[in-house]
Scaffold this active site. Structure first.
Site, short mmCIF file in Angstrom:
data_model
loop_
_atom_site.label_atom_id
_atom_site.label_comp_id
_atom_site.label_asym_id
_atom_site.label_seq_id
_atom_site.Cartn_x
_atom_site.Cartn_y
_atom_site.Cartn_z
N GLU A 339 0.80 -1.23 0.00
CA GLU A 339 0.00 0.00 0.00
C GLU A 339 0.84 1.28 0.00
OE1 GLU A 339 -4.02 -1.62 2.10
OE2 GLU A 339 -2.38 -1.08 3.45
N1 IFG Z 1 -4.31 -4.23 4.44
C1 IFG Z 1 -3.12 -3.64 5.04
C2 IFG Z 1 -2.96 -3.82 6.54
C3 IFG Z 1 -4.30 -3.75 7.28
C4 IFG Z 1 -5.27 -4.75 6.65
C5 IFG Z 1 -6.54 -4.88 7.46
C6 IFG Z 1 -1.88 -5.64 4.32
C7 IFG Z 1 -0.59 -6.22 3.82
C8 IFG Z 1 -5.54 -4.32 5.23
N2 IFG Z 1 -1.94 -4.27 4.41
O1 IFG Z 1 -2.79 -6.36 4.64
O2 IFG Z 1 -2.12 -2.80 7.06
O3 IFG Z 1 -4.83 -2.44 7.26
O4 IFG Z 1 -7.29 -5.99 7.06
#
Ligand code: IFG
Length: 531
Positions: A339
């Site tokens: 992200e």
């Molecule tokens: N995605 C984000 C996390 C967290 C997650 C919550 C990943 C690798 C959603 N990154 O999962 O930081 O916010 O379900």
């Protein structure tokens, strides 16, 4: 309600082995106990093992564990085997209420721990367990194997009170090398003591890796000597505005040692170049415009980035990862990489090139979220896949292609193994962006045949992350992690051929009394036939 209480009481009596006699003699009558009819008998101890062993054969009379039982380590088998014996004794004393002294010398009745470098069919983490009237013999090539044998033995005894280890033999070894869980201590702060409790629970089911997500936008949780404000200031926030907190190096070392004694390897993660607001809030010099942002207590993602064009940034990650590597005996350092929506793609790729070099320079192997496959994964860098059924095919193919080029994959499908996903729409804590994940869904898939073009040989293993945006208490943590963590344990350890929801769900139900006995606030999911 009365019926439920009665059923639970019955279940506990069954698990205590009080009513087990009827079950075992029923089972002895032949498989009509497991055949048709709505009243299927309780599973025998050999039948209820979780994760399911590679092979198990109940035969003949077993060994009665009682006041005279001793735990024997082979003379001169060394300090580590003795420590495994002591730990097993500690784990068995509580439920059995027996003294279970540990003595040197494998000859004689009791529970014997033996190392045999030539033991067949057990690999580096497996074991053989033989139970006869004169004792139980645990044999393995390594102390880790003996530890895992001990965890199986715990399930062959009643939930409470002395009991008989049924006669027979088990030869067991894991399917995947990496069987992991992750806890995010950045969104909500949890102490090392709380994480140690999770280590106990993971080790009981032969999970061998704990990935700790130490840093994010909302908090920095590990003291770094060369950048003290990261923990002192950046550790002082968390989702919702609570006080946060951080671990000292001594506390981190203590957790590493505690986990190591239970054959759980720690994989620390410093997420970069995104998910860095806590670091930027602590040191303005890490930003491109020299202005430190405020600490963040919300739940958005993707808005922060290290300043890729600044040399100071690379001094920062070199010093941080250097101190982390020195604290971490394990093979891996996780550098995140997910992200990075505020980092232009070309900058992301050049940043990750340099971050991977830093990890290698400090003698560790890179793990990163699978977005690294869009840049240039270093040879041998491990990709942690967190996609889901709706992930674009091109993204899945990119990961499988990288795997084929020598980057092993850890599978953490968000719509199967993300423990912060709600069980159903009624679940209080948790998120649902990847969809809800009932227990059956967390179990009903095969990591060896999951991503198109990703062969089992390129799958290092599986990991179940618990993100804590909505998880602030131990009760919520355990409610979301159990029982779905046991799906991870079985998918990671048991042979592909044994993956079958109907039998698994009955074995899972038989774990209920063990979880209750450890005061684990697990979710009595409706899709599991709890006793
Ligand atoms: N995605 C984000 C996390 C967290 C997650 C919550 C990943 C690798 C959603 N990154 O999962 O930081 O916010 O379900």
């Amino acid at each position: 309600m009365r019926v439920l209480r009665l059923r639970r009481a019955l279940g506990t009596l069954l698990a205590l082995g009080v009513l087990g006699a009827s079950a075992s003699c029923t089972a002895a009558r032949g498989d009509d106990a497991r055949g048709g009819g709505e009243h299927r008998a309780a599973l025998t101890p050999f039948e209820r093992l979780l994760p399911a062993p590679a092979s198990a054969r109940a035969a003949g009379p077993g060994y009665a564990v009682g006041p005279g039982t001793v735990i024997r380590t082979s003379r001169g088998s060394g300090e580590e085997v003795r420590r495994v014996g002591e730990l097993l004794a500690e784990q068995l004393r509580r439920p059995t209420g027996l003294p279970l002294p540990v003595v040197d010398g494998a000859l004689g009745d009791g529970i014997r721990l033996r190392i045999d470098e030539d033991a067949q069919g057990v690999g580096e983490e497996g074991y053989r367990l033989e139970s006869r009237p004169d004792g139980v013999t645990l044999t393995a090539r390594t102390p880790a194997g003996l530890f895992h044998a001990g965890q199986t033995l715990r399930q062959l005894l009643p939930v409470a009170g002395p009991g008989t280890v049924p006669g027979g033999e088990i030869t067991d070894a894991p399917r995947f090398a990496y069987r992991g869980a992750m806890v995010d201590v950045a969104r909500h702060f949890f102490t090392v003591e709380q994480v140690k409790r999770y280590v106990d629970q993971l080790a009981q089911y032969k999970v061998n890796t704990l990935h700790v997500h130490l840093t994010d936008d909302q908090g920095w949780r590990l003291a770094i000597d060369s950048w003290p404000r990261l923990a002192e200031y950046g550790g002082g926030s968390e989702v919702g505005g609570g006080p946060g907190g951080h671990w000292t190096k001594a506390e981190y070392r203590d957790l590493v040692a505690y986990a190591g004694e239970r054959y759980v390897e720690l994989v620390p993660e410093i997420d970069m170049p995104g998910h860095v607001n806590a670091a930027l809030a602590s040191y303005a010099e890490l930003t491109c415009d020299g202005k430190a942002p405020a600490r963040y207590t919300g739940v958005k993602v993707g808005f922060s980035s290290l300043c890729v064009g600044k040399e100071r940034t690379y001094e920062f990650i070199d010093q941080v990862l250097g101190e982390l590597a020195e604290l971490t005996p394990g093979r891996y350092i996780h550098i995140g990489g997910d992200e990075a929506h505020s980092t232009p793609a070309a900058d992301y790729a050049s940043f990750m090139d340099r971050a991977q070099e830093v990890v290698a320079r400090h003698g560790k192997t890179v793990v990163a979220w699978h977005q690294l496959s869009a840049a240039r994964p270093a040879p041998g860098a491990v990709l942690q896949y967190w996609g889901h059924d709706r992930t674009p095919a091109a993204e899945k193919t990119r990961v499988a292609t990288a795997a084929g080029a020598g980057n092993p994959v850890i599978l953490s499908p968000a719509d199967r193994l993300y423990l912060d996903m709600k069980y159903d729409q009624a679940t209080k804590p948790g998120l649902a962006w990847a969809g809800v994940v009932p227990v059956k869904r967390s179990y009903s898939w095969d990591p060896g045949a999951y991503l198109p073009g990703l062969p089992e040989s390129a799958v290092l293993g599986v990991e179940a992350p618990l993100w804590t945006e909505t998880i602030a208490t131990r009760a919520d943590w355990e409610f979301m992690a159990f029982p779905r963590l046991l799906s991870l344990a079985e998918l990671g350890w048991s042979p592909a051929g044994s993956l079958d929801w109907d039998t698994y769900s009955r074995r899972l139900a038989a774990q209920g009394p063990f979880l209750d006995a450890q005061d684990i606030t697990f979710h009595r999911a409706p899709d599991v036939p709890w006793q």
